[in-house]
Design a protein around this motif. Structure first.
Motif, PDB file in Angstrom:
ATOM      1  N   ILE A 266     -69.472 -46.631 -63.214  1.00  0.00           N
ATOM      2  CA  ILE A 266     -69.545 -48.032 -62.831  1.00  0.00           C
ATOM      3  C   ILE A 266     -68.824 -48.858 -63.892  1.00  0.00           C
ATOM      4  N   SER A 267     -68.314 -50.023 -63.494  1.00  0.00           N
ATOM      5  CA  SER A 267     -67.661 -50.896 -64.478  1.00  0.00           C
ATOM      6  C   SER A 267     -67.495 -52.301 -63.924  1.00  0.00           C
ATOM      7  N   PHE A 268     -67.555 -53.289 -64.812  1.00  0.00           N
ATOM      8  CA  PHE A 268     -67.211 -54.661 -64.471  1.00  0.00           C
ATOM      9  C   PHE A 268     -65.692 -54.855 -64.432  1.00  0.00           C
ATOM     10  N   SER A 269     -64.966 -53.945 -65.043  1.00  0.00           N
ATOM     11  CA  SER A 269     -63.507 -54.047 -65.075  1.00  0.00           C
ATOM     12  C   SER A 269     -62.913 -53.411 -63.829  1.00  0.00           C
TER      13      SER A 269
ATOM     14  N   LEU B 191     -57.728 -41.035 -61.539  1.00  0.00           N
ATOM     15  CA  LEU B 191     -57.911 -39.832 -62.360  1.00  0.00           C
ATOM     16  C   LEU B 191     -59.003 -38.902 -61.843  1.00  0.00           C
ATOM     17  N   THR B 192     -59.991 -39.465 -61.149  1.00  0.00           N
ATOM     18  CA  THR B 192     -61.096 -38.637 -60.654  1.00  0.00           C
ATOM     19  C   THR B 192     -61.555 -39.166 -59.299  1.00  0.00           C
ATOM     20  N   PRO B 193     -60.687 -39.112 -58.297  1.00  0.00           N
ATOM     21  CA  PRO B 193     -60.970 -39.719 -56.991  1.00  0.00           C
ATOM     22  C   PRO B 193     -62.164 -39.116 -56.269  1.00  0.00           C
ATOM     23  N   GLU B 194     -62.545 -37.893 -56.654  1.00  0.00           N
ATOM     24  CA  GLU B 194     -63.689 -37.247 -56.004  1.00  0.00           C
ATOM     25  C   GLU B 194     -65.029 -37.760 -56.537  1.00  0.00           C
ATOM     26  N   SER B 195     -65.002 -38.551 -57.603  1.00  0.00           N
ATOM     27  CA  SER B 195     -66.231 -39.038 -58.232  1.00  0.00           C
ATOM     28  C   SER B 195     -66.791 -40.260 -57.522  1.00  0.00           C
ATOM     29  N   GLU B 196     -68.087 -40.533 -57.791  1.00  0.00           N
ATOM     30  CA  GLU B 196     -68.704 -41.773 -57.338  1.00  0.00           C
ATOM     31  C   GLU B 196     -68.275 -42.870 -58.308  1.00  0.00           C
ATOM     32  N   ILE B 197     -67.636 -43.923 -57.774  1.00  0.00           N
ATOM     33  CA  ILE B 197     -67.107 -45.018 -58.597  1.00  0.00           C
ATOM     34  C   ILE B 197     -67.530 -46.332 -57.971  1.00  0.00           C
ATOM     35  N   ALA B 198     -68.210 -47.183 -58.732  1.00  0.00           N
ATOM     36  CA  ALA B 198     -68.690 -48.451 -58.186  1.00  0.00           C
ATOM     37  C   ALA B 198     -68.287 -49.616 -59.087  1.00  0.00           C
TER      38      ALA B 198
ATOM     39  N   GLY C  54     -67.899 -47.402 -54.024  1.00  0.00           N
ATOM     40  CA  GLY C  54     -69.243 -47.948 -54.128  1.00  0.00           C
ATOM     41  C   GLY C  54     -69.249 -49.375 -54.627  1.00  0.00           C
ATOM     42  N   ILE C  55     -70.315 -50.111 -54.287  1.00  0.00           N
ATOM     43  CA  ILE C  55     -70.565 -51.410 -54.908  1.00  0.00           C
ATOM     44  C   ILE C  55     -71.866 -51.317 -55.683  1.00  0.00           C
ATOM     45  N   ASP C  56     -71.890 -51.966 -56.827  1.00  0.00           N
ATOM     46  CA  ASP C  56     -73.077 -51.986 -57.690  1.00  0.00           C
ATOM     47  C   ASP C  56     -73.226 -53.427 -58.145  1.00  0.00           C
TER      48      ASP C  56
ATOM     49  N   ASP D 211     -68.812 -45.728 -45.439  1.00  0.00           N
ATOM     50  CA  ASP D 211     -69.256 -44.544 -46.180  1.00  0.00           C
ATOM     51  C   ASP D 211     -69.239 -44.786 -47.688  1.00  0.00           C
ATOM     52  N   MET D 212     -69.612 -46.004 -48.078  1.00  0.00           N
ATOM     53  CA  MET D 212     -69.705 -46.378 -49.487  1.00  0.00           C
ATOM     54  C   MET D 212     -71.173 -46.513 -49.872  1.00  0.00           C
ATOM     55  N   LYS D 213     -71.472 -46.249 -51.143  1.00  0.00           N
ATOM     56  CA  LYS D 213     -72.834 -46.375 -51.642  1.00  0.00           C
ATOM     57  C   LYS D 213     -73.089 -47.805 -52.146  1.00  0.00           C
TER      58      LYS D 213
END
Length: 252
Positions: free
Chosen positions: A153-156, A166-173, A191-193, A214-216
């Motif tokens: 997760i990141s604010f940036s 770099l890691t498209p298979e990962s969960e990224i929010a 994902g959104i967080d 299909d996003m978390k």
């Protein structure tokens, strides 16, 4: 007989989908509201795992010489972490007496625990530093075989975009709360967080929009029981909280 087996199989699938749809709990900066713990400490990570939570969130910053450390604030004891060398920081201690954790040590401990590691990459002064930090983090995670256990997760927005490359298979929010799910999906962010005020007051429709894509959906930082109940009813995927046990007790 065959019909009965088919019905049983359908029931099992429905049960699995129901379990997957349940809201799960993430400890904000670890489970730190407990004896011997502190925010972003390795103890807080261990306590979150002991509590059988889905995940433990922690914050990562890069020193001026490229070392990744775990700390929420940009500063520690008056020193600005992205402008300070690790040599100047390595002897510092956090509130429970632990040394300031490095990301490497944090991940090594996390690898032995049954918990998701929710890694927040903190924004840095320049795009070049952010790109270097993400490259270093992803390389470390992959080298340690933690691709499935670490979620990002990141604010940036830049850091999220670099992670997607770099890691498209990962969960990224994305954390900032100012971009609709469909726009993030186009960027490879899955994902959104968002802060509770965004989901509860401004854009409750983004929960369905994200799920349709299909996003978390994760919501932070929720410490009020009434808000927890509302978000559970909205079927958000995760609630990030400083009150993980109280949140867990509300789940079906």
């Amino acid at each position: 007989m065959i019909k009965r087996i088919g019905l049983c199989a359908l029931a099992l699938v429905a049960c699995i989908l129901s379990i997957q749809a349940q809201t799960q709990v993430i400890a904000h900066r670890g489970f730190w509201k407990t004896e011997g713990s502190a925010q972003n400490s390795i103890t807080a990570l261990e306590k979150a795992a002991e509590a059988k939570l889905y995940g433990s969130e922690f914050d990562v910053l890069m020193t001026v010489d490229g070392k990744m450390v775990v700390n929420h604030d940009n500063t520690i004891e008056g020193m600005i972490i992205p402008e300070t060398s690790y040599k100047q920081l390595k002897k510092l201690k956090i509130k429970n007496g632990e040394k300031l954790p490095t990301l490497k040590n944090y991940l090594k401990r996390g690898k032995k625990l049954d918990i998701q590691l929710i890694l927040e990459a903190k924004p840095l002064p320049t795009k070049e530093m952010e790109d270097q930090a993400i490259a270093t983090i992803v390389k470390m995670v992959k080298k340690m075989g933690l691709e499935k256990q670490v979620e990002y997760i990141s604010f940036s927005l830049n850091m999220c975009e670099q992670l997607a490359k770099l890691t498209p298979e990962s969960e990224i929010a994305y954390l900032n709360g100012n971009i609709a799910p469909a726009e993030l999906k186009k960027k490879g962010i899955n994902g959104i967080d968002y802060h509770k005020s965004v989901i509860l007051n401004k854009h409750p429709e983004w929960v369905k929009e994200a799920h349709d894509l299909d996003m978390k959906v994760n919501v932070w930082t929720v410490n009020n029981e009434s808000e927890m109940r509302k978000l559970i009813d909205m079927k958000v995927d995760y609630i990030t909280t400083d009150q993980p046990l109280e949140t867990k007790a509300l789940l079906p």
